[in-house]
Design an enzyme around this catalytic site. Structure first.
Site, PDB file in Angstrom:
ATOM      1  N   LYS A  57       0.834  -1.211   0.000  1.00 16.36           N
ATOM      2  CA  LYS A  57       0.000   0.000   0.000  1.00 16.36           C
ATOM      3  C   LYS A  57       0.867   1.258   0.000  1.00 16.36           C
ATOM      4  O   LYS A  57       0.474   2.294  -0.556  1.00 16.36           O
ATOM      5  CB  LYS A  57      -0.969   0.012   1.194  1.00 16.36           C
ATOM      6  CG  LYS A  57      -2.263  -0.705   0.898  1.00 16.36           C
ATOM      7  CD  LYS A  57      -2.046  -2.134   0.597  1.00 16.36           C
ATOM      8  CE  LYS A  57      -2.923  -2.961  -0.175  1.00 16.36           C
ATOM      9  NZ  LYS A  57      -2.477  -4.345  -0.321  1.00 16.36           N
ATOM     10  N   GLY A 189      -4.597 -12.019  -9.864  1.00 20.88           N
ATOM     11  CA  GLY A 189      -5.301 -11.958  -8.585  1.00 20.88           C
ATOM     12  C   GLY A 189      -4.960 -10.643  -7.898  1.00 20.88           C
ATOM     13  O   GLY A 189      -4.523  -9.677  -8.544  1.00 20.88           O
ATOM     14  N   VAL A 244       0.899 -20.502 -18.722  1.00 25.44           N
ATOM     15  CA  VAL A 244       2.344 -20.391 -18.949  1.00 25.44           C
ATOM     16  C   VAL A 244       2.940 -21.797 -19.019  1.00 25.44           C
ATOM     17  O   VAL A 244       2.680 -22.643 -18.174  1.00 25.44           O
ATOM     18  CB  VAL A 244       2.997 -19.569 -17.815  1.00 25.44           C
ATOM     19  CG1 VAL A 244       4.516 -19.545 -17.958  1.00 25.44           C
ATOM     20  CG2 VAL A 244       2.432 -18.161 -17.811  1.00 25.44           C
ATOM     21  N   ALA A 275       2.731 -14.571  -9.264  1.00 18.85           N
ATOM     22  CA  ALA A 275       1.728 -14.206  -8.230  1.00 18.85           C
ATOM     23  C   ALA A 275       0.533 -15.133  -8.388  1.00 18.85           C
ATOM     24  O   ALA A 275      -0.546 -14.723  -8.801  1.00 18.85           O
ATOM     25  CB  ALA A 275       1.327 -12.745  -8.397  1.00 18.85           C
ATOM     26  N   GLY A 277      -0.857 -17.190  -5.999  1.00 22.04           N
ATOM     27  CA  GLY A 277      -1.443 -17.615  -4.724  1.00 22.04           C
ATOM     28  C   GLY A 277      -0.365 -17.892  -3.682  1.00 22.04           C
ATOM     29  O   GLY A 277       0.831 -17.711  -3.944  1.00 22.04           O
ATOM     30  N   ARG A 278      -0.812 -18.288  -2.487  1.00 26.63           N
ATOM     31  CA  ARG A 278       0.136 -18.547  -1.396  1.00 26.63           C
ATOM     32  C   ARG A 278      -0.165 -19.909  -0.787  1.00 26.63           C
ATOM     33  O   ARG A 278      -1.284 -20.401  -0.855  1.00 26.63           O
ATOM     34  CB  ARG A 278       0.027 -17.432  -0.337  1.00 26.63           C
ATOM     35  CG  ARG A 278       0.512 -16.099  -0.910  1.00 26.63           C
ATOM     36  CD  ARG A 278       0.433 -14.974   0.088  1.00 26.63           C
ATOM     37  NE  ARG A 278       1.262 -15.164   1.253  1.00 26.63           N
ATOM     38  CZ  ARG A 278       2.571 -14.903   1.330  1.00 26.63           C
ATOM     39  NH1 ARG A 278       3.209 -14.448   0.265  1.00 26.63           N
ATOM     40  NH2 ARG A 278       3.228 -15.082   2.452  1.00 26.63           N
ATOM     41  N   ALA A 326      -5.424 -10.565   6.139  1.00 22.61           N
ATOM     42  CA  ALA A 326      -4.910 -10.201   7.459  1.00 22.61           C
ATOM     43  C   ALA A 326      -6.033 -10.072   8.490  1.00 22.61           C
ATOM     44  O   ALA A 326      -5.946 -10.601   9.605  1.00 22.61           O
ATOM     45  CB  ALA A 326      -4.140  -8.886   7.346  1.00 22.61           C
ATOM     46  N   HIS A 450     -23.788  14.996   3.370  1.00 23.73           N
ATOM     47  CA  HIS A 450     -23.612  15.504   2.009  1.00 23.73           C
ATOM     48  C   HIS A 450     -22.548  16.596   2.003  1.00 23.73           C
ATOM     49  O   HIS A 450     -22.561  17.439   2.892  1.00 23.73           O
ATOM     50  CB  HIS A 450     -24.928  16.090   1.495  1.00 23.73           C
ATOM     51  CG  HIS A 450     -24.789  16.732   0.150  1.00 23.73           C
ATOM     52  ND1 HIS A 450     -24.664  15.991  -0.996  1.00 23.73           N
ATOM     53  CD2 HIS A 450     -24.701  18.037  -0.228  1.00 23.73           C
ATOM     54  CE1 HIS A 450     -24.532  16.801  -2.031  1.00 23.73           C
ATOM     55  NE2 HIS A 450     -24.544  18.058  -1.591  1.00 23.73           N
TER      56      HIS A 450
END
Ligand code: FAD
Ligand code: NAD
Length: 471
Positions: A57, A189, A244, A275, A277-278, A326, A450
Site C-alpha cells: 500500500k 489476482g 504459462v 503471483a 497464490g500462497r 490479514a 452531504h
C-alpha cells in the site's frame, strides 16, 4: 505447571493480535516469531507488515501520487513540470513505514506484557514447543494452550521457478530498485493487479497472464467487467485463458511462453513476477508428527472455533486457509483468545470484507448474483454510479458504481459490491449493516452526510426499491 498459559507461534496479524488479546484477558502469553528483516533484525508483523499489505500500500500510494501529478493535476490547475521519480526515495519511504509499524508491535507487546521471543518454534509434544534461537541455541517451553499462526509463503510453479533476480515473487517485486521497462506477471489476482498497477503507474509496460477464462472470477460480474475495462485503459495488458508453459532467462531478459485460445504465444520481459497464490507455512513445524491433521493442500485442519484435532492446540490465519486476509486472521486470533478465556466468541465468516487496491478500488462483502442464482435465492439489486455522486465529481474520480443486493422477500442485505474511489472505506458500512442483519430499507432510511462518497451507498440502497433520487 506450564511455563505459559498460551504459546503463540507466529507474530503476523493472526498471531500478534491473538497474543495481545490473550494477555489482555490475564493469560501469561509468549509469542515466538522467526522473521528477520534485511538488516538482520527481528521484525514482528509477519508477511502483512514486512512484505505484504503495508509495503504494497505504501508503493500504491506513492505511485498513485505520481500518476495524479502526471495525468490529472493539470485538470485542477496544478502544473507539475519536470516531474521525475526517485525509486530509491520511494523505497526508503516504504521501508520507514514498515519499520514504524513493525516496531510498534514490539511496543504493544511490552504494554500488554506479552513475552516476545525471536526464534523458530517446533511442536515436540502435546503442549510442548522447542525454540531454536537466532544464535542456534535451543530452549523448550510448555504451555496450557498453543496457537499456531505460522502464515503462508508465496506459491511456486515449476514452469517459472523464481531466481530472485529476474523471476521474482511478490517480495522481490516490492523491492525493485528501478522501473522494469517490460514487466510480466503470472496471475491476475490481488497481488498481480496491485503490483501490476504500481509498476505500470511508474512506467512499466505490464502484461498479466491469467490461467482462468474470467477476470476476477469470484467478483460480481458487473464490477469485474468495469474494473477490467478501466485497468486496460490504464495500460495493464491482461491476457485471460493464458497458461504459462515455460520461462527462461537469457541475456538479462525473461522469455515467457504461454498457450491461449489461439495457440502458443511468447513475450519477452525484463522482470517476471509469479503471483499465483500462497501456500500454508508448516515446514519443520512438527505439527503432523504430534497428531495435528493437515489436509491435502497443506492447510491445518480445524473446527469452527479454530481448534485442531488436539484439544488446547489451535490454528488461525493463512495456515488454515479460507480467506487468506490479514483481518480474517486477526479476528480468528481474538475469537480463540476469548474462547480460551471461557468466553463464547464466534467468527462472522459471512461478513468478511474483501478489497483489491487498484485505482479505483474493488471491494465487496457477502454474496454475488452468481452465487445467489446457484443457491436459488431470489434477490433484487440497487446500483448507483459514482458519475452521479457530487463528491466523486468534485474529486475528479467518477469511475465505477455501488451495487447492493437484497433478498427479494425479506429485503435483508445479502451482498454489496463496489468499484470506485474509497471502496475500501465505503465497504465498512455494508459490513456493519450485514453484521446487524439490516435490510436495504435500513440503509435507505439512514441519513448520510452531504457531499460524501457514502451517499452512493445510500442511493444504491434506495435503488433496491427503485427510488433513487440522483440517478
Ligand atoms: P503471516 O503474516 O504470514 O505471519 C506468520 C508469521 O509466522 C511470520 O512472521 C513467520 O515468520 C512466522 N513463522 C512461521 N513459522 C514459524 C515458526 N516455526 N516459528 C516461529 N515463527 C514462525 N491481506 C489483506 O488483508 N490486505 C491486504 O492488503 C493484503 N495485501 C497483501 C499484499 C501482499 C504482497 C501479500 C504477499 C499478502 C497480502 N495480504 C493482504 C495477505 C496477508 O499478508 C496475509 O493474509 C496475512 O499476513 C496472514 O497473516 P498470518 O498471521 O496468518 O501469517
Ligand atoms: P490470488 O489467489 O488472489 O490470485 C492468483 C491468480 O493466479 C488467480 O487468478 C489464479 O487463477 C492465477 N493462477 C494460478 N496459477 C496460475 C498459472 N499457473 N498461470 C496463470 N495464472 C495462474 O493470489 P495472489 O494474488 O498471489 O495473492 C495471494 C494471497 O494474498 C491471496 O489469498 C490474497 O487474498 C492475498 N492478498 C490480498 C490482498 C488484498 O486483500 N488486497 C492483496 C494481495 C494479496
Amino acid at each position: 505447571m506450564s511455563d505459559y498459559n498460551v504459546i503463540v507461534i507466529g507474530g503476523g496479524p493472526a498471531g500478534y493480535v491473538a497474543a495481545i488479546r490473550c494477555a489482555q484477558l490475564g493469560m501469561k502469553t509468549v509469542c515466538i516469531d522467526k522473521w528477520i528483516n534485511p538488516e538482520g533484525k527481528s521484525s514482528l508483523g509477519g508477511t502483512c507488515l514486512n512484505v505484504g499489505c503495508i509495503p504494497s500500500k505504501a508503493l500504491l500510494d506513492s505511485s498513485h501520487h505520481y500518476t495524479f501529478m502526471q495525468k490529472h493535476a493539470a485538470e485542477h490547475g496544478i502544473q507539475c513540470d519536470n516531474l521525475s521519480i526517485d525509486i530509491a526515495a520511494m523505497q526508503a519511504r516504504k521501508a520507514d513505514v514498515v519499520k514504524a509499524l513493525t516496531q510498534g508491535i514490539g511496543v504493544l507487546f511490552k504494554k500488554n506484557k506479552v513475552t516476545s521471543i525471536t526464534g523458530t518454534a517446533r511442536l515436540i509434544g502435546n503442549k510442548q514447543v522447542q525454540v531454536t534461537n537466532q544464535d542456534g541455541s535451543q530452549q523448550s517451553l510448555t504451555g496450557d494452550n498453543i496457537i499456531i499462526a505460522t502464515g503462508s509463503v508465496a506459491a511456486q510453479i515449476p514452469v517459472a521457478a523464481t531466481d530472485n533476480q529476474f523471476i521474482v515473487d511478490s517480495t522481490g517485486a516490492l523491492a525493485f530498485d528501478s522501473v522494469p521497462k517490460r514487466l510480466g506477471i503470472i496471475g491476475a489476482g490481488a497481488i498481480g493487479l496491485e503490483l501490476g498497477s504500481v509498476w505500470n503507474r511508474l512506467g512499466s509496460q505490464v502484461t498479466i497472464l491469467e490461467a482462468l477464462p474470467d477476470f476476477l472470477s469470484v467478483v460480481d460480474r458487473k464490477i469485474a467487467t468495469l474494473a477490467q475495462r478501466e485497468l486496460k485503459k490504464q495500460g495493464l495488458n491482461i491476457q485471460l485463458s493464458a497458461s504459462v508453459t515455460a520461462a527462461s532467462v537469457n541475456n538479462n531478459e525473461v522469455s515467457v511462453t504461454y498457450k491461449d485460445k489461439t495457440g502458443e504465444q511468447q513475450i519477452v520481459v525484463d522482470k517476471l513476477i509469479v503471483a499465483v497464490g500462497r501456500k500454508p507455512n508448516t515446514t519443520d513445524l512438527g505439527a503432523a508428527e504430534i497428531g495435528i491433521q493437515i489436509n491435502q493442500r497443506g492447510f491445518i485442519e480445524v473446527d469452527e472455533h479454530c481448534q485442531t484435532a488436539i484439544p488446547g492446540i489451535y490454528a488461525i490465519g493463512d495456515v488454515i486457509g479460507g480467506a487468506m486476509l490479514a483481518h480474517k486472521g486477526s479476528e480468528e486470533g481474538i475469537m480463540v483468545a476469548e474462547r480460551i478465556a471461557g468466553q463464547k466468541s464466534e467468527m462472522s465468516y459471512d461478513t468478511i470484507p474483501w478489497v483489491i487496491y487498484t485505482w479505483p478500488e474493488i471491494a465487496w462483502v457477502g454474496k454475488t448474483e452468481a452465487q445467489l442464482k446457484a443457491e436459488g435465492i431470489k434477490y433484487k439489486v440497487g446500483q448507483f454510479p459514482f458519475a452521479a455522486s457530487g463528491r466523486a465529481r468534485a474529486h475528479g474520480d467518477t469511475n465505477g458504481m455501488v451495487r447492493m443486493i437484497a433478498d427479494a422477500e425479506t429485503d435483508r442485505l445479502l451482498g454489496v459490491h463496489i468499484f470506485g474511489i474509497s471502496a475500501s472505506e465505503l465497504i465498512a458500512e455494508a459490513v456493519v449493516a450485514m453484521e446487524f442483519e439490516s435490510s436495504s430499507e435500513d440503509l435507505a432510511r439512514t441519513i448520510h452526510a452531504h457531499p460524501t462518497l457514502s451517499e452512493a451507498v445510500h442511493e444504491a440502497a434506495l435503488g433496491v426499491d427503485g427510488r433513487m433520487i440522483h440517478a
